[in-house]
Design a protein around this motif. Structure first.
Motif, PDB file in Angstrom:
ATOM      1  N   LEU A  93     -62.739  32.993  47.952  1.00  0.00           N
ATOM      2  CA  LEU A  93     -63.522  31.891  48.254  1.00  0.00           C
ATOM      3  C   LEU A  93     -62.909  30.887  49.241  1.00  0.00           C
ATOM      4  O   LEU A  93     -63.584  30.346  50.219  1.00  0.00           O
ATOM      5  N   TRP A  94     -61.710  30.876  49.246  1.00  0.00           N
ATOM      6  CA  TRP A  94     -60.921  30.286  50.239  1.00  0.00           C
ATOM      7  C   TRP A  94     -60.860  30.898  51.829  1.00  0.00           C
ATOM      8  O   TRP A  94     -60.967  30.388  52.693  1.00  0.00           O
ATOM      9  N   THR A  95     -60.653  32.279  51.706  1.00  0.00           N
ATOM     10  CA  THR A  95     -60.573  33.128  52.804  1.00  0.00           C
ATOM     11  C   THR A  95     -61.804  32.779  53.495  1.00  0.00           C
ATOM     12  O   THR A  95     -61.714  32.891  54.874  1.00  0.00           O
ATOM     13  N   VAL A  96     -62.993  32.943  52.836  1.00  0.00           N
ATOM     14  CA  VAL A  96     -64.273  32.861  53.746  1.00  0.00           C
ATOM     15  C   VAL A  96     -64.822  31.511  53.825  1.00  0.00           C
ATOM     16  O   VAL A  96     -65.896  31.362  54.258  1.00  0.00           O
ATOM     17  N   ARG A  97     -64.072  30.626  53.578  1.00  0.00           N
ATOM     18  CA  ARG A  97     -64.078  29.143  53.983  1.00  0.00           C
ATOM     19  C   ARG A  97     -65.313  28.428  53.181  1.00  0.00           C
ATOM     20  O   ARG A  97     -65.906  27.565  53.396  1.00  0.00           O
ATOM     21  N   TYR A  98     -65.335  28.741  52.114  1.00  0.00           N
ATOM     22  CA  TYR A  98     -66.139  27.842  50.905  1.00  0.00           C
ATOM     23  C   TYR A  98     -65.564  26.713  50.369  1.00  0.00           C
ATOM     24  O   TYR A  98     -66.083  25.608  50.240  1.00  0.00           O
ATOM     25  N   ARG A 147     -57.173  34.401  55.377  1.00  0.00           N
ATOM     26  CA  ARG A 147     -58.011  33.392  55.722  1.00  0.00           C
ATOM     27  C   ARG A 147     -58.520  33.852  57.092  1.00  0.00           C
ATOM     28  O   ARG A 147     -57.870  34.110  58.282  1.00  0.00           O
ATOM     29  N   VAL A 148     -60.125  33.869  57.437  1.00  0.00           N
ATOM     30  CA  VAL A 148     -60.638  34.212  58.616  1.00  0.00           C
ATOM     31  C   VAL A 148     -61.193  33.050  59.193  1.00  0.00           C
ATOM     32  O   VAL A 148     -61.557  32.109  58.906  1.00  0.00           O
ATOM     33  N   GLY A 149     -61.407  33.033  60.547  1.00  0.00           N
ATOM     34  CA  GLY A 149     -62.118  32.018  61.499  1.00  0.00           C
ATOM     35  C   GLY A 149     -63.460  31.959  61.011  1.00  0.00           C
ATOM     36  O   GLY A 149     -64.181  32.818  60.454  1.00  0.00           O
ATOM     37  N   ALA A 150     -63.986  30.555  61.301  1.00  0.00           N
ATOM     38  CA  ALA A 150     -65.583  30.437  60.987  1.00  0.00           C
ATOM     39  C   ALA A 150     -66.407  31.326  61.392  1.00  0.00           C
ATOM     40  O   ALA A 150     -67.531  31.688  60.928  1.00  0.00           O
ATOM     41  N   LYS A 151     -66.061  32.011  62.764  1.00  0.00           N
ATOM     42  CA  LYS A 151     -67.037  32.831  63.492  1.00  0.00           C
ATOM     43  C   LYS A 151     -66.920  34.004  62.889  1.00  0.00           C
ATOM     44  O   LYS A 151     -67.948  34.843  62.776  1.00  0.00           O
ATOM     45  N   LEU A 152     -66.034  34.484  62.071  1.00  0.00           N
ATOM     46  CA  LEU A 152     -65.986  35.755  61.629  1.00  0.00           C
ATOM     47  C   LEU A 152     -66.366  35.900  59.963  1.00  0.00           C
ATOM     48  O   LEU A 152     -66.336  37.040  59.524  1.00  0.00           O
TER      49      LEU A 152
END
Length: 125
Positions: free
Chosen positions: A7-12, A67-72
């Motif tokens: 959940l942290w890596t996909v920015r939730y 952790r990935v960028g918001a666009k990815l």
């Protein structure tokens, strides 16, 4: 990968500790069961994440290495949250937005009478 880390890596969640707290409080579920933060998640599982009074429904498409960028983010999860969830949040915002500004204080006697009159007028119709 651990569910809190996912959940942290996909920015939730902004931090991993916030994601861990959400898991401990029961805001993250798989198939209706609460998860511990250390529970591993796999491709194809469906998560239910309660955040900001919205129940987000996510399907895990892939596991990111970091952790990935918001666009990815869309490469790693599919958001299947119904639009009704977002509409309900909008209605909740409007229901709280009444004539008194925030920070004005408690209602006066006149305000209280006006509120009571408004409520009784609606119930009589």
């Amino acid at each position: 990968m651990r569910v809190d880390k996912y959940l942290w890596t996909v920015r939730y969640y902004k931090t991993r500790s916030i994601a861990t707290e959400a898991c401990k409080k029961g805001h993250v579920k798989i198939n209706g069961t609460n998860l511990k933060p250390s529970k591993d998640v796999y491709v194809g599982e469906k998560l239910l994440v309660r955040k900001n009074q919205i129940n987000y429904e996510l399907e895990i498409l892939d596991i990111p290495k970091s952790r990935v960028g918001a666009k990815l983010v869309d490469l790693y999860r599919k958001d299947t949250t119904p639009k009704e969830q977002f509409e309900a949040l909008e209605l909740l915002k409007y229901s709280k937005d009444y004539y008194r500004k925030k920070g004005v204080g408690r209602p006066t006697k006149k305000d209280r009478r006006d509120i009571d009159e408004y409520i009784t007028d609606d119930s009589e119709e």
